[in-house]
Design a protein around this motif. Structure first.
Motif, PDB file in Angstrom:
ATOM      1  N   ILE A 175      16.546  53.676  18.888  1.00 62.23           N
ATOM      2  CA  ILE A 175      18.004  53.699  19.017  1.00 62.23           C
ATOM      3  C   ILE A 175      18.487  52.449  19.752  1.00 62.23           C
ATOM      4  N   ALA A 176      17.847  52.140  20.889  1.00 61.63           N
ATOM      5  CA  ALA A 176      18.306  51.023  21.718  1.00 61.63           C
ATOM      6  C   ALA A 176      18.201  49.691  20.992  1.00 61.63           C
ATOM      7  N   THR A 177      17.080  49.480  20.320  1.00 62.25           N
ATOM      8  CA  THR A 177      16.885  48.189  19.657  1.00 62.25           C
ATOM      9  C   THR A 177      17.580  48.107  18.310  1.00 62.25           C
ATOM     10  N   ALA A 178      18.025  49.243  17.774  1.00 67.60           N
ATOM     11  CA  ALA A 178      18.823  49.278  16.539  1.00 67.60           C
ATOM     12  C   ALA A 178      18.149  48.499  15.412  1.00 67.60           C
ATOM     13  N   LEU A 179      16.978  48.977  14.991  1.00 72.99           N
ATOM     14  CA  LEU A 179      16.253  48.301  13.923  1.00 72.99           C
ATOM     15  C   LEU A 179      16.884  48.535  12.552  1.00 72.99           C
ATOM     16  N   MET A 180      17.394  49.741  12.331  1.00 69.32           N
ATOM     17  CA  MET A 180      17.872  50.092  11.001  1.00 69.32           C
ATOM     18  C   MET A 180      19.266  49.544  10.665  1.00 69.32           C
ATOM     19  N   PRO A 181      20.272  49.638  11.550  1.00 69.32           N
ATOM     20  CA  PRO A 181      21.605  49.136  11.183  1.00 69.32           C
ATOM     21  C   PRO A 181      21.645  47.685  10.720  1.00 69.32           C
ATOM     22  N   PRO A 182      20.864  46.762  11.323  1.00 69.11           N
ATOM     23  CA  PRO A 182      20.900  45.392  10.785  1.00 69.11           C
ATOM     24  C   PRO A 182      20.437  45.298   9.330  1.00 69.11           C
ATOM     25  N   LEU A 183      19.428  46.091   8.950  1.00 67.99           N
ATOM     26  CA  LEU A 183      18.976  46.075   7.555  1.00 67.99           C
ATOM     27  C   LEU A 183      20.057  46.621   6.625  1.00 67.99           C
ATOM     28  N   CYS A 184      20.766  47.663   7.080  1.00 68.88           N
ATOM     29  CA  CYS A 184      21.883  48.196   6.277  1.00 68.88           C
ATOM     30  C   CYS A 184      22.991  47.156   6.160  1.00 68.88           C
ATOM     31  N   THR A 185      23.262  46.442   7.249  1.00 63.36           N
ATOM     32  CA  THR A 185      24.289  45.396   7.225  1.00 63.36           C
ATOM     33  C   THR A 185      23.876  44.263   6.283  1.00 63.36           C
ATOM     34  N   ALA A 186      22.580  43.936   6.275  1.00 64.50           N
ATOM     35  CA  ALA A 186      22.091  42.916   5.333  1.00 64.50           C
ATOM     36  C   ALA A 186      22.327  43.369   3.895  1.00 64.50           C
ATOM     37  N   GLY A 187      22.104  44.668   3.633  1.00 67.00           N
ATOM     38  CA  GLY A 187      22.396  45.206   2.308  1.00 67.00           C
ATOM     39  C   GLY A 187      23.874  45.130   1.970  1.00 67.00           C
ATOM     40  N   PHE A 188      24.719  45.368   2.968  1.00 68.66           N
ATOM     41  CA  PHE A 188      26.173  45.233   2.758  1.00 68.66           C
ATOM     42  C   PHE A 188      26.525  43.791   2.394  1.00 68.66           C
ATOM     43  N   GLY A 189      25.867  42.828   3.079  1.00 67.15           N
ATOM     44  CA  GLY A 189      26.121  41.418   2.780  1.00 67.15           C
ATOM     45  C   GLY A 189      25.746  41.064   1.348  1.00 67.15           C
ATOM     46  N   LEU A 190      24.603  41.585   0.883  1.00 65.12           N
ATOM     47  CA  LEU A 190      24.196  41.325  -0.499  1.00 65.12           C
ATOM     48  C   LEU A 190      25.149  41.988  -1.493  1.00 65.12           C
ATOM     49  N   ALA A 191      25.539  43.234  -1.204  1.00 67.72           N
ATOM     50  CA  ALA A 191      26.396  43.975  -2.130  1.00 67.72           C
ATOM     51  C   ALA A 191      27.772  43.334  -2.267  1.00 67.72           C
ATOM     52  N   THR A 192      28.264  42.754  -1.171  1.00 72.31           N
ATOM     53  CA  THR A 192      29.604  42.146  -1.194  1.00 72.31           C
ATOM     54  C   THR A 192      29.568  40.633  -1.404  1.00 72.31           C
ATOM     55  N   GLY A 193      28.361  40.059  -1.519  1.00 71.67           N
ATOM     56  CA  GLY A 193      28.238  38.620  -1.721  1.00 71.67           C
ATOM     57  C   GLY A 193      28.520  37.800  -0.477  1.00 71.67           C
ATOM     58  N   ASN A 194      28.467  38.445   0.705  1.00 79.95           N
ATOM     59  CA  ASN A 194      28.729  37.741   1.968  1.00 79.95           C
ATOM     60  C   ASN A 194      27.386  37.365   2.608  1.00 79.95           C
ATOM     61  N   MET A 195      26.958  36.125   2.386  1.00 80.00           N
ATOM     62  CA  MET A 195      25.658  35.687   2.887  1.00 80.00           C
ATOM     63  C   MET A 195      25.640  35.505   4.405  1.00 80.00           C
ATOM     64  N   TYR A 196      26.812  35.293   4.985  1.00 79.20           N
ATOM     65  CA  TYR A 196      26.883  35.184   6.450  1.00 79.20           C
ATOM     66  C   TYR A 196      26.455  36.510   7.084  1.00 79.20           C
ATOM     67  N   TYR A 197      26.960  37.632   6.546  1.00 81.94           N
ATOM     68  CA  TYR A 197      26.566  38.945   7.041  1.00 81.94           C
ATOM     69  C   TYR A 197      25.076  39.181   6.799  1.00 81.94           C
ATOM     70  N   PHE A 198      24.602  38.797   5.610  1.00 84.72           N
ATOM     71  CA  PHE A 198      23.200  39.050   5.267  1.00 84.72           C
ATOM     72  C   PHE A 198      22.259  38.321   6.223  1.00 84.72           C
ATOM     73  N   PHE A 199      22.440  37.003   6.374  1.00 86.28           N
ATOM     74  CA  PHE A 199      21.526  36.231   7.216  1.00 86.28           C
ATOM     75  C   PHE A 199      21.687  36.580   8.697  1.00 86.28           C
ATOM     76  N   GLY A 200      22.927  36.834   9.135  1.00 85.19           N
ATOM     77  CA  GLY A 200      23.143  37.206  10.534  1.00 85.19           C
ATOM     78  C   GLY A 200      22.467  38.522  10.879  1.00 85.19           C
ATOM     79  N   ALA A 201      22.612  39.524  10.001  1.00 83.31           N
ATOM     80  CA  ALA A 201      22.005  40.831  10.251  1.00 83.31           C
ATOM     81  C   ALA A 201      20.483  40.755  10.170  1.00 83.31           C
ATOM     82  N   PHE A 202      19.964  40.020   9.180  1.00 81.89           N
ATOM     83  CA  PHE A 202      18.511  39.903   9.050  1.00 81.89           C
ATOM     84  C   PHE A 202      17.924  39.134  10.240  1.00 81.89           C
ATOM     85  N   TYR A 203      18.652  38.167  10.740  1.00 81.06           N
ATOM     86  CA  TYR A 203      18.240  37.416  11.928  1.00 81.06           C
ATOM     87  C   TYR A 203      18.129  38.358  13.122  1.00 81.06           C
TER      88      TYR A 203
END
Length: 457
Positions: A175-203
């Protein structure tokens, strides 16, 4: 030469204090057998069957939570997620020179990451809610605090995993390190074509994973877990070289990234302090600021409204950046009346501020309107059933001529208000008390109401 009694007493006290501290902070107390801990972590590395399905379902839950901006749902998804297993497996494998476990952990982590991103991308491709909510935006850019949370969380996770009695620390780390939400956000970036969200979340996910692995590696080495032994000395040397290369290839980039995050964090703090301190005027207000950080050249943009500052004042303000630790920082100031800061920009900023502040009020009104509409529909539906009830009741009560019923508000002496189903029945000839009782009981059964107030004429 004999020690003096006073010096001997102080030495004994210091030794007692040292023994007390060592006893309190001894990690070996309550520790599980190293082989059991290694086996426990090794079992959680594998992603197949039920583990993989749990991961997919957890990703979908987290994606929905991010989509509707629900913190509670996101936390629940992180509790379900089994992502911690292969990450801790990498740190453990590096600590005990188990190259096979390193490869296995990397393979399963790669599978988990790929499945997670594909699942979240699929969800966000079909959901009708495509706005980036605050919970989602919070996972697009890591800060120094994310690094610290991942590192200390990883320490807590491996220490808890090495105990005989397992605690809830590992789910807490997830919960504290929040491993899963960044991967979901990366998926949101791919789905919406926003590479800034994808790379930022994956980073952010990469930073969390690396520092959890590093902290696991450090505790494994500190607690002297047994290293894997090889019959062939050349094979052992080769594995150690592989492990060393892997550790350096992971740690060096992560230290560099962490350094950049620390530098940016301090710069942003200095920039905020600079704006708050140097733009404090009685008749001039800051209405908008933008910060752009880069290692070699950063930029602060400030928009002012009110009395215009003179060129001398602007020059003096811009010269003070280095006093706030803002090296290689360019400051641009736009004032009301400048061509660069025309009224369209100012009007847009003000309208945005008004919109943000009134969203809660509008949402509350929408909820109240929806509630009133549901209540009105209930009243209309109840009254609309009166002709049907009249026809049915006349089968047993031939003298019934008129009938209606509706929901009414009933207030009591204490000021409380409740709803009551009230019926009116007009008979050609007044029925007997027994017939009225049967009629009222039939109404309760037919309307499925606990109480029906009956007016008879």
């Amino acid at each position: 030469m004999q020690k003096s009694p006073t010096k001997a007493r102080w030495t004994d006290k210091l030794q007692d204090i040292w023994f007390f501290i060592r006893e309190r902070f001894d990690l070996h107390e309550g520790k599980e057998e190293e082989a059991e801990t290694i086996d426990y972590i090794r079992k959680n590395v594998e992603f197949r069957g039920a583990n993989l399905w749990i991961l997919i379902f957890a990703i979908l839950v987290a994606s929905v939570g991010l989509n509707v901006n629900s913190t509670a749902v996101i936390i629940g998804a992180m509790l379900i997620s089994p992502l911690m297993g292969p990450i801790m497996g990498i740190g453990l494998a590096a600590g005990i020179n188990d190259f096979e476990l390193v490869k296995k952990s990397f393979k399963n982590l790669s599978i988990a990451v790929l499945i997670s991103i594909l699942t979240s991308t699929l969800y966000f491709s079909f959901t009708p809610l495509d706005d980036a909510q605050s919970e989602l935006l919070a996972r697009t850019e890591p800060t120094i605090w994310d690094v610290l949370i991942a590192f200390f969380g990883g320490l807590a996770g491996i220490v808890a995993g090495s105990r005989k009695e397992k605690s809830n620390a590992i789910p807490g780390v997830a919960i504290a390190t929040a491993l899963m939400p960044p991967l979901c956000t990366a998926g949101f970036g791919l789905a919406t074509g926003n590479m800034y969200y994808f790379f930022g979340a994956f980073y952010l996910f990469f930073i969390n994973s690396v520092f959890i692995s590093i902290s696991t590696y450090l505790i494994v080495r500190f607690m002297h877990f047994p290293k894997k032994e090889f019959l062939d000395p050349r094979r052992e040397k080769q594995v150690r070289q592989y492990i060393t290369f892997f550790a350096l290839a992971t740690i060096i980039p992560s230290v560099y990234l962490a350094y950049n995050i620390v530098t940016r964090t301090f710069w942003e703090k200095g920039a905020s302090t600079f704006i708050a301190t140097e733009f404090d005027f009685e008749r001039t207000q800051v209405i908008n600021t933008k910060l752009y950080y880069a290692a070699d050249s950063s930029h602060i943009e400030v928009v002012l409204i009110g009395d215009k500052l003179s060129e001398d004042q602007l020059t003096a303000i811009k010269k003070k950046t280095e006093a706030f630790g803002l090296k290689n920082t360019f400051v641009s100031i736009k004032q009301s009346g400048d061509a660069a800061a025309d009224m369209n920009v100012l009007r847009s900023d003000i309208l945005k501020d008004l919109y943000d502040r009134n969203m809660a009020t509008l949402e509350d009104k929408d909820k109240k309107i929806a509630l009133l509409e549901r209540e009105l529909e209930g009243y209309v539906a109840t009254a609309g059933q009166a002709p049907l009830y009249l026809r049915e009741a006349r089968v047993h009560h031939k003298d019934l001529q008129r009938f209606t019923l509706n929901q009414v508000l009933l207030a009591n002496a204490e000021g409380k208000v409740d709803t009551l189903l009230m019926a009116y029945a007009g008979f050609q000839k007044r029925p007997s008390p027994a017939e009225l009782a049967r009629f009222q009981e039939w109404l309760k059964v037919r309307t499925q109401a606990d109480t029906v107030a009956l007016i008879v004429q």
